[in-house]
Design a protein around this motif. Structure first.
Motif, PDB file in Angstrom:
ATOM      1  N   LEU A  18       5.339  -5.746   0.122  1.00 49.80           N
ATOM      2  CA  LEU A  18       4.534  -5.807   1.293  1.00 49.80           C
ATOM      3  C   LEU A  18       3.505  -6.970   1.078  1.00 49.80           C
ATOM      4  CD1 LEU A  18       4.021  -2.106   1.997  1.00 49.80           C
ATOM      5  CD2 LEU A  18       5.762  -3.690   2.934  1.00 49.80           C
TER       6      LEU A  18
ATOM      7  N   VAL B 259       3.237  -7.873   6.796  1.00 49.38           N
ATOM      8  CA  VAL B 259       2.261  -7.034   7.528  1.00 49.38           C
ATOM      9  C   VAL B 259       1.146  -7.713   8.125  1.00 49.38           C
ATOM     10  CG1 VAL B 259       0.925  -4.927   7.091  1.00 49.38           C
ATOM     11  CG2 VAL B 259       2.874  -5.100   5.733  1.00 49.38           C
TER      12      VAL B 259
ATOM     13  N   THR C 205       0.273  -1.221   6.742  1.00 47.89           N
ATOM     14  CA  THR C 205       0.771  -1.450   5.638  1.00 47.89           C
ATOM     15  C   THR C 205       1.726  -0.075   5.299  1.00 47.89           C
ATOM     16  OG1 THR C 205      -1.101  -2.715   4.877  1.00 47.89           O
ATOM     17  CG2 THR C 205       0.404  -1.828   3.193  1.00 47.89           C
TER      18      THR C 205
ATOM     19  N   ALA D 153       4.704   0.130   7.202  1.00 48.65           N
ATOM     20  CA  ALA D 153       5.943  -0.601   6.739  1.00 48.65           C
ATOM     21  C   ALA D 153       6.728  -0.116   5.471  1.00 48.65           C
ATOM     22  CB  ALA D 153       5.239  -2.166   6.402  1.00 48.65           C
TER      23      ALA D 153
ATOM     24  N   THR E  16      10.662  -0.195  -0.671  1.00 49.92           N
ATOM     25  CA  THR E  16       9.394  -0.707  -1.133  1.00 49.92           C
ATOM     26  C   THR E  16       8.759  -0.506  -2.495  1.00 49.92           C
ATOM     27  OG1 THR E  16       8.787  -0.584   1.080  1.00 49.92           O
ATOM     28  CG2 THR E  16       6.989  -0.998  -0.031  1.00 49.92           C
TER      29      THR E  16
ATOM     30  N   VAL F 124       2.917  -3.722  -3.383  1.00 48.63           N
ATOM     31  CA  VAL F 124       2.251  -4.343  -2.459  1.00 48.63           C
ATOM     32  C   VAL F 124       1.218  -5.598  -2.785  1.00 48.63           C
ATOM     33  CG1 VAL F 124       0.588  -2.515  -2.407  1.00 48.63           C
ATOM     34  CG2 VAL F 124       0.640  -3.736  -0.572  1.00 48.63           C
TER      35      VAL F 124
END
Ligand SMILES: *Cc1c(COP(=O)(O)O)cnc(C)c1O
Length: 390
Positions: A101, A124, A138, A141, A146, A149
């Motif tokens: 992210l 994002v 965030t 998402a 994932t 980040v």
């Protein structure tokens, strides 16, 4: 991102015939060098005389100093900020199939680093006030693919790290701070580079702490990650003739480390000067029809950029340029609109705040050698512009 050429940043010699004020530039590396010239020249000459250019004493010393400055356990010098971010992701095993992210409103290098390791950036949108990652979006998402980040401390203000770290812990995400614009920035008394699993710094010459060329660094709390980073930047080397990982040649050299070591003790004072200039703009521009930057509670914003917003951005920029005042746009075309990312499915979404910022943001000169009379002149010209157009 372009650096002004030294010729353009040199002050005009005083002239009696001509009363035009000196141009105001976005950065003044010539003035910065002048304050440290003899020390810097001596250090560079010493490294040249010693003949130790790669992985030497100067690098180790700067890594220790910068780690201490940030409140991080380990620091590993690398060749650029982009390399720092990519190696940080790689050291945590992030690669093909993984999603990372990233804020939609950032410099393109944040996304490039994710692509270099073969992972997919998922964008994002940013928060309307801080211009950094919107924490709720965030959270929304996150999927089971994932893995990481990347909070980007854009313009010199840190992301809201408490909720972000809690979110990352809940979903077992690696947090790689993009601290390329945030040397010395603080969040609840903690400095950028001390909160994530890793942080990538850039010492590109125009950053708050800049080298005499390209340079970067990764901070980390974990000794094993630091060890992996040292290997990755040095061809994957484990001993003189042994290579264990597919490494790179992305070291920070000793001349750059020596230059940075001389500048580091001045960083806090330089950031204070940026903050004073920002505070003065804040007072002088309070009545103008522009949105001013907001320093959020418990932060120390280091104003890598002082960014205002107006829907008359382009005309204001032209007006300032005609008056000899440089300004910048960070960034006019967001990464998801760039051709390099056009076939990236994860960037086909819509990012309304990012897109509005691309049309409205304007960075004013705020650097540490900018004088208060120059800040006043910029503010005065902004006032004249709005008087004329209203
Ligand atoms: C400057 C910058 C980078 C890249 O750093 P380089 O040293 O130029 O590779 C990455 N992210 C952000 C937010 C930056 O401003």
């Amino acid at each position: 991102m372009n650096q002004e050429s030294p010729a353009k940043t040199r002050r005009r010699p005083p002239s009696t015939a001509d009363s035009t004020p000196a141009p105001i530039q976005m950065i003044d590396l010539v003035a910065q060098h002048r304050t440290l010239a003899s020390q810097t020249e001596q250090a560079v000459l010493r490294v040249l005389a010693e003949g130790q250019f790669i992985l030497g004493r100067d690098l180790a010393r700067f890594e220790a100093s910068f780690a201490e400055y940030c409140g991080a356990r380990h620091a590993v010098g690398v060749s650029s900020g982009t390399a720092a971010l990519a190696l940080a992701l790689r050291a945590h095993g992030i690669g093909p199939g993984d999603r990372v992210l990233v804020p939609a409103h950032t410099f393109i290098a944040s996304l490039l680093a994710v692509r270099y390791v073969g992972a997919t950036p998922v964008l994002v949108d940013v928060d309307e006030v801080s211009y950094t990652l919107d924490i709720e979006q965030t959270a929304a998402a996150i999927t089971n693919r994932t893995r990481a980040v990347m909070p980007v401390h854009l313009y010199g203000q840190m992301v809201d790290m408490k909720p972000l770290l809690a979110l990352a812990r809940r979903h077992d995400l690696v947090v790689v701070e993009d601290a390329a614009q945030a040397h010395g920035a603080e969040y609840h008394g903690r400095r950028a580079g001390s909160l994530g699993h890793c942080a990538g710094f850039s010492f590109f010459p125009s950053k708050n702490l800049g080298a005499a060329g390209d340079a970067g660094l990764v901070t980390t709390r974990r000794a094993d990650i630091a060890e992996r980073l040292r290997r990755l930047r040095n061809y994957g080397r484990t001993s003189h003739n042994d290579f264990a990982a597919l490494g790179f040649n992305e070291r920070l050299d000793n001349i750059q480390a020596a230059v940075l070591q001389i500048k580091l003790p001045h960083l806090d004072a330089w950031n204070d000067r940026r903050r004073q200039n920002a505070a003065l703009y804040h007072d002088l521009l309070a009545d103008q029809p522009v949105t001013l930057p907001t320093e959020l509670p418990a932060r120390r914003h280091v104003y890598h950029q002082y960014v205002i917003r107006t829907d008359r951005r382009d005309a204001l920029m032209d007006h300032l340029a005609r008056e000899g005042i440089a300004s910048g746009v960070h960034y006019p075309k967001p990464p998801h609109k760039q051709r390099v990312f056009e076939d990236l499915p994860a960037t086909r979404g819509r990012y309304p705040v990012t897109e509005r910022l691309a049309r409205e943001v304007l960075s004013l000169p705020v650097h540490e050698h900018l004088q208060s009379h120059e800040v006043r002149r910029v503010a005065r010209e902004i006032g004249r512009f709005f008087k004329k157009v209203s």
